[in-house]
Design a protein around this motif. Structure first.
Motif, PDB file in Angstrom:
ATOM      1  N   ASN A   1       0.805  -1.222   0.000  1.00 14.51           N
ATOM      2  CA  ASN A   1       0.000   0.000   0.000  1.00 14.51           C
ATOM      3  C   ASN A   1       0.836   1.269   0.000  1.00 14.51           C
ATOM      4  O   ASN A   1       0.324   2.337   0.288  1.00 14.51           O
ATOM      5  N   LYS A   2       2.126   1.137  -0.344  1.00  8.68           N
ATOM      6  CA  LYS A   2       3.001   2.301  -0.265  1.00  8.68           C
ATOM      7  C   LYS A   2       2.946   3.101  -1.560  1.00  8.68           C
ATOM      8  O   LYS A   2       3.347   2.631  -2.627  1.00  8.68           O
ATOM      9  N   ILE A   3       2.448   4.341  -1.467  1.00 11.87           N
ATOM     10  CA  ILE A   3       2.418   5.266  -2.597  1.00 11.87           C
ATOM     11  C   ILE A   3       3.652   6.164  -2.507  1.00 11.87           C
ATOM     12  O   ILE A   3       3.860   6.842  -1.504  1.00 11.87           O
ATOM     13  N   LEU A   4       4.470   6.150  -3.548  1.00  7.04           N
ATOM     14  CA  LEU A   4       5.713   6.919  -3.526  1.00  7.04           C
ATOM     15  C   LEU A   4       5.487   8.382  -3.904  1.00  7.04           C
ATOM     16  O   LEU A   4       6.063   9.278  -3.307  1.00  7.04           O
ATOM     17  N   ASP A   5       4.639   8.625  -4.905  1.00  9.96           N
ATOM     18  CA  ASP A   5       4.464  10.007  -5.363  1.00  9.96           C
ATOM     19  C   ASP A   5       3.143  10.140  -6.111  1.00  9.96           C
ATOM     20  O   ASP A   5       2.683   9.200  -6.759  1.00  9.96           O
ATOM     21  N   VAL A   6       2.535  11.318  -6.004  1.00 15.66           N
ATOM     22  CA  VAL A   6       1.313  11.651  -6.744  1.00 15.66           C
ATOM     23  C   VAL A   6       1.465  13.079  -7.253  1.00 15.66           C
ATOM     24  O   VAL A   6       1.756  13.991  -6.476  1.00 15.66           O
ATOM     25  N   TYR A   7       1.282  13.277  -8.564  1.00 11.49           N
ATOM     26  CA  TYR A   7       1.404  14.641  -9.080  1.00 11.49           C
ATOM     27  C   TYR A   7       0.585  14.785 -10.368  1.00 11.49           C
ATOM     28  O   TYR A   7       0.276  13.801 -11.055  1.00 11.49           O
ATOM     29  N   LEU A   8       0.245  16.040 -10.675  1.00 13.58           N
ATOM     30  CA  LEU A   8      -0.464  16.383 -11.900  1.00 13.58           C
ATOM     31  C   LEU A   8       0.516  16.953 -12.917  1.00 13.58           C
ATOM     32  O   LEU A   8       1.562  17.491 -12.543  1.00 13.58           O
ATOM     33  N   ASN A   9       0.163  16.848 -14.198  1.00 13.19           N
ATOM     34  CA  ASN A   9       1.037  17.394 -15.235  1.00 13.19           C
ATOM     35  C   ASN A   9       1.069  18.920 -15.207  1.00 13.19           C
ATOM     36  O   ASN A   9       1.958  19.540 -15.776  1.00 13.19           O
ATOM     37  N   SER A  10       0.105  19.542 -14.523  1.00 15.61           N
ATOM     38  CA  SER A  10       0.087  21.001 -14.397  1.00 15.61           C
ATOM     39  C   SER A  10       0.165  21.358 -12.914  1.00 15.61           C
ATOM     40  O   SER A  10      -0.786  21.129 -12.164  1.00 15.61           O
ATOM     41  N   THR A  11       1.308  21.889 -12.498  1.00 16.49           N
ATOM     42  CA  THR A  11       1.482  22.236 -11.079  1.00 16.49           C
ATOM     43  C   THR A  11       0.866  23.588 -10.762  1.00 16.49           C
ATOM     44  O   THR A  11       0.533  23.860  -9.615  1.00 16.49           O
ATOM     45  N   ARG A  12       0.717  24.455 -11.790  1.00 11.97           N
ATOM     46  CA  ARG A  12       0.132  25.778 -11.579  1.00 11.97           C
ATOM     47  C   ARG A  12      -1.337  25.759 -12.004  1.00 11.97           C
ATOM     48  O   ARG A  12      -1.778  24.856 -12.715  1.00 11.97           O
TER      49      ARG A  12
END
Length: 472
Positions: free
Chosen positions: A219-230
């Motif tokens: 259940n370990k999630i290393l990273d979550v991000y969107l292609n648009s940070t702004r």
């Protein structure tokens, strides 16, 4: 069957005696069977009676709950005891799959309950759950016991735990515990218990087995991000594509969901993709809207769940009806700088979409080409090491060529220079002496911008005292 009926009656009388000693106040419901276990043959009828001080309900084993047609429950007031509630349960044609715990509890207080574990023996079915050709999956969760749920239909059926391809694991009731009501329990499972296992027993010379495959969920999630940070800005009718990327460890099971303004109308389409790496796995979820409208303005949230772990990230989307440029002075048309400043920033107020092209002019010429100390930062012009010659007219040209939009604004920069006295740079410490009554001219030359004003001040010298000899 006669033995069972006599057993039930004796249990009922014993429970009745307990009820009389408690003067009718029952903290928990009372069954007519006082033992905690009961063994019966298949196809027999099970009858249980329960009473308590408030309304009652029953909880059945999973096999019974799936086969409600064979169960009958009758609720009533207990005869001769008007303040007590009674409930009787009848299970007709009991089958091995009905093996399990029967619980009588208060309808509005489930923690107050009494249970009876019933074994329904079958000549050809030692295991409660009928196994298919596909092994069942049991999960190895961190900090939790591992259970192979091979429950049996009689309390004393001998069962062995076998690890493929033939390793026999002996229960020691510490690291491996056998329970006829639960199966094999491993309190602290290690990687030794990864793989294919089977519970095996012989009944009338026939080998019966129940197979299980262990799985250790990660259940370990290393990273979550969107292609648009702004924050995202777009025009009405344009296409929107947001990609939520999740990096997790191998064997992770990840669920990605979106919440967005047009969710009620299903205005977006969502596609998913998995990319496997050498040490991790990447999950991608792409939210797309073909033609944006004003209703699509708002916050877009990507939520990621892996078991009990929850992560989320978001961005805001602004939708404009048409392209625009808004340009005006920030501190008026005339601004002031001081000669010698390390830097000065000319920055009028500018709002525009789509992002425009910006050019600065100094006295009608491109500023960056006129002096190496000028450079454009965003829409501002930065002047390094401000000098007197930097004074003049500055014009900002703003344009969005594809939409034919252009604006300009002119500022006047005044560079102030600190006043300086020329004679001070060449003056000597001792001004010398002059005869009394002579005429002298003092000259003061100054420069600066704005032109400095000159004021003369006279500080008389202190008078000298008489010679020491005259005083004597």
């Amino acid at each position: 069957m006669l033995y069972f009926v006599m057993f039930a009656l004796c249990g009922w009388r014993s429970a009745l005696a307990k009820d009389q000693t408690s003067k009718g106040r029952l903290s928990a419901p009372v069954l007519n069977v006082t033992s905690r276990e009961l063994v019966m043959e298949a196809n027999q009828t099970l009858q249980l009676h329960c009473r308590g001080q408030s309304e009652l309900s029953w909880a059945f084993p999973v096999g019974v709950a799936k086969d409600q047609r064979s169960v009958r429950v009758v609720d009533s007031r207990c005869e001769g005891r008007g303040h007590l509630h009674c409930s009787s349960l009848t299970l007709s044609g009991a089958q091995p799959r009905h093996t399990g715990s029967f619980r009588c509890r208060y309808r509005h207080q489930h923690s107050k309950q009494t249970s009876l574990y019933v074994y329904v023996t079958g000549s050809q079915q030692p295991f409660v759950e009928v196994q298919t050709e596909v092994p069942g999956v049991v999960f190895m969760k961190e900090g939790e016991a591992l259970v192979f749920p091979c429950r049996v239909t009689a309390p004393h059926i001998p069962v062995a735990l076998i690890k493929f391809p033939g390793q026999r694991l002996v229960p020691d009731q510490k690291s491996i515990i056998w329970s006829s009501k639960k199966g094999f329990i491993i309190p602290s499972p290690s990687y030794r218990f990864s793989g294919l296992f089977s519970c095996e027993t012989r009944l009338n010379g026939i080998l019966h087995s129940a197979q299980y495959l262990t799985h250790r969920p990660v259940n370990k999630i290393l990273d979550v991000y969107l292609n648009s940070t702004r924050p995202v800005r777009s025009l009405r009718g344009e296409r929107l594509a947001l990609t939520c990327t999740v990096t997790a460890e191998w064997n992770s099971r990840v669920s990605i969901t979106w919440s967005y303004p047009g969710q009620v109308n299903d205005s977006a389409s969502i596609s998913r993709r998995i990319v496997k790496g050498t040490s991790s796995i990447m999950f991608l979820s792409v939210l797309s809207i073909t033609e944006l409208s004003r209703a699509d303005r708002g916050v877009y949230v990507c939520r990621v769940r892996s078991g009990p772990v929850l992560r989320e990230t978001n961005t805001s989307v602004t939708v404009y009806d048409r392209p625009f440029i808004r340009l005006k002075h920030r501190h008026g048309p005339v601004v002031n700088a001081l000669a010698g400043q390390k830097s000065y920033r000319l920055s009028p107020k500018l709002r525009a979409f789509p992002p425009p092209e910006v050019i600065w002019l100094k006295d009608g010429m491109v500023a960056a080409e006129r002096c190496s100390r000028y450079h454009v930062d965003g829409h501002a012009l930065v002047i390094r090491d401000v000098a007197e010659e930097d004074a003049g007219l500055y014009t900002i040209l703003v344009g969005i060529q594809e939409h034919g939009l252009y604006r300009n604004l002119t500022l006047s920069l005044v560079v102030n220079v600190k006043p300086q006295i020329g004679e001070k740079a060449v003056s000597v410490r001792d001004p010398g002496t002059y005869p009394r009554g002579s005429r002298q001219a003092l000259l003061c030359t100054s420069q600066g911008f704005p032109p400095p004003q000159i004021h003369w001040l006279w500080h008389p010298c202190p008078q000298r005292g008489p010679p020491a000899a005259a005083l004597a």
